[in-house]
Design an enzyme around this catalytic site. Structure first.
Site, short mmCIF file in Angstrom:
data_model
loop_
_atom_site.label_atom_id
_atom_site.label_comp_id
_atom_site.label_asym_id
_atom_site.label_seq_id
_atom_site.Cartn_x
_atom_site.Cartn_y
_atom_site.Cartn_z
N ASP A 50 0.84 -1.21 0.00
CA ASP A 50 0.00 0.00 0.00
C ASP A 50 0.88 1.25 0.00
OD1 ASP A 50 0.89 -0.12 2.61
OD2 ASP A 50 -1.08 0.22 3.52
N SER A 51 2.19 1.06 0.02
CA SER A 51 3.11 2.18 -0.24
C SER A 51 2.82 2.79 -1.61
CB SER A 51 4.56 1.71 -0.16
OG SER A 51 4.77 0.57 -0.97
N ASP A 89 -0.99 -6.25 -0.27
CA ASP A 89 -1.26 -5.57 1.00
C ASP A 89 -2.73 -5.23 1.11
OD1 ASP A 89 0.42 -4.88 3.06
OD2 ASP A 89 1.17 -3.06 2.11
N GLU A 121 -1.15 -5.46 8.51
CA GLU A 121 -0.33 -4.88 9.57
C GLU A 121 -0.96 -5.19 10.92
OE1 GLU A 121 0.31 -0.67 8.98
OE2 GLU A 121 1.04 -0.98 6.93
N GLU A 188 9.43 -4.11 10.17
CA GLU A 188 9.84 -2.83 9.57
C GLU A 188 10.42 -1.87 10.62
OE1 GLU A 188 7.00 -0.88 6.99
OE2 GLU A 188 8.26 0.91 6.83
#
Ligand code: KIV
Length: 273
Positions: A50-51, A89, A121, A188
């Site tokens: 989703d970056s 994602d 996440e 991360e």
């Protein structure tokens, strides 16, 4: 080129899960068909992160990424690959409400993109959802440490696990997501000794980004790694190329030749027989 075992021509989720302590897993992000085609032979899995919201759409955070965007980009990346496993994602708001909501949206992502698994996440609080999805046939990759979708709670993009309480929580998150059955966990922006300790403590493959060389694999945002996204470069990024400069130079050369009337040349024109 990656030499991971292939079934039906593509690296599978079990192939990746089996790499604990073995040959490091290689991963990059991809959001589009042409980029997927270029990266495919070199990685074990491509992450449709989703970056994309920040890197591709110029958004300030990943919060504006929708399920529709995710599915459109995920499907194009799957079409651009024949070797790599593709993981997509889940966007903000598409899974946090309940395991049922997560299943509904994950099932859409899998069926409409053809990807092999999804990433979400979260730590302890998401363990129930991870278990729920896996029991219903959806492979899950976890993501702990710095969680960009929680940036407003965290108050910024900071490295994680610097103090004892924070480190303890991240270790508990890792154990909870591992126990829930995730096939891999992205770690991360976590201090190196903690990322190393997590990798040693859990049987699940860890994928580091700003974490530790001891992780079972590494991932980077491709545009960061090739010099195509210069707005912000985290400390953990290494530039393996300066593609942005190359594109800028190509555009400048093109503009100069169009202006000078030297492009198109006769060989670029159609001629009568
Ligand atoms: O969205 C993304 O690209 C990611 C990677 C940074 C792991 O989650």
């Amino acid at each position: 080129m990656s030499t991971a075992k292939k079934v039906n021509g593509r690296v599978t989720i079990p192939d990746i899960a089996a790499r604990k302590g073995g040959k490091p897993v290689v991963s990059l992000t991809a959001y589009t068909y042409p980029m997927a085609r270029i990266l495919d032979p070199h990685v074990d899995f491509l992450l449709v992160g989703d970056s994309m919201g920040v890197v591709l759409y110029g958004l300030e955070t990943t919060h504006g990424v929708t399920l529709e965007m995710t599915i459109a980009h995920g499907a194009s990346v799957v079409r651009g690959t024949e070797h790599a496993c593709v993981i997509v994602d889940m966007p903000f708001g598409s899974y946090q409400e309940s395991p049922e909501q997560a299943f509904r949206n994950a099932a859409r992502i899998i069926s409409e993109t053809g990807c092999s698994g999804i990433k979400i996440e979260g730590g302890e609080e998401m363990a129930e959802t991870v278990r729920f999805l896996i029991k219903r046939g959806i492979p899950v990759m976890g993501h702990i440490g710095l969680k960009p979708q929680s940036v407003n709670v965290a108050g910024g993009y900071r490295s994680q696990g610097r103090d004892d309480n924070g480190a303890k929580q991240i270790m508990e998150d890792a154990r909870a997501i591992s126990d829930a059955g995730a096939f891999a966990i992205v770690i991360e922006a976590v201090v190196e000794p903690l990322a190393r300790a997590i990798t040693e403590a859990i049987p699940t493959v860890t994928i580091g980004i700003g974490a530790s060389p001891a992780c079972d694999g590494q991932v980077l945002v491709t545009e960061d790694a090739i010099g195509m996204f210069a707005d912000f470069t985290p400390k953990f990024v290494k530039r393996f190329a300066e593609v942005g400069e190359g594109i800028g130079q190509a555009a400048a050369d093109y503009a100069a030749q169009v202006t000078a009337g030297t492009f198109p040349a006769p060989e670029h024109c159609y001629h009568k027989k």
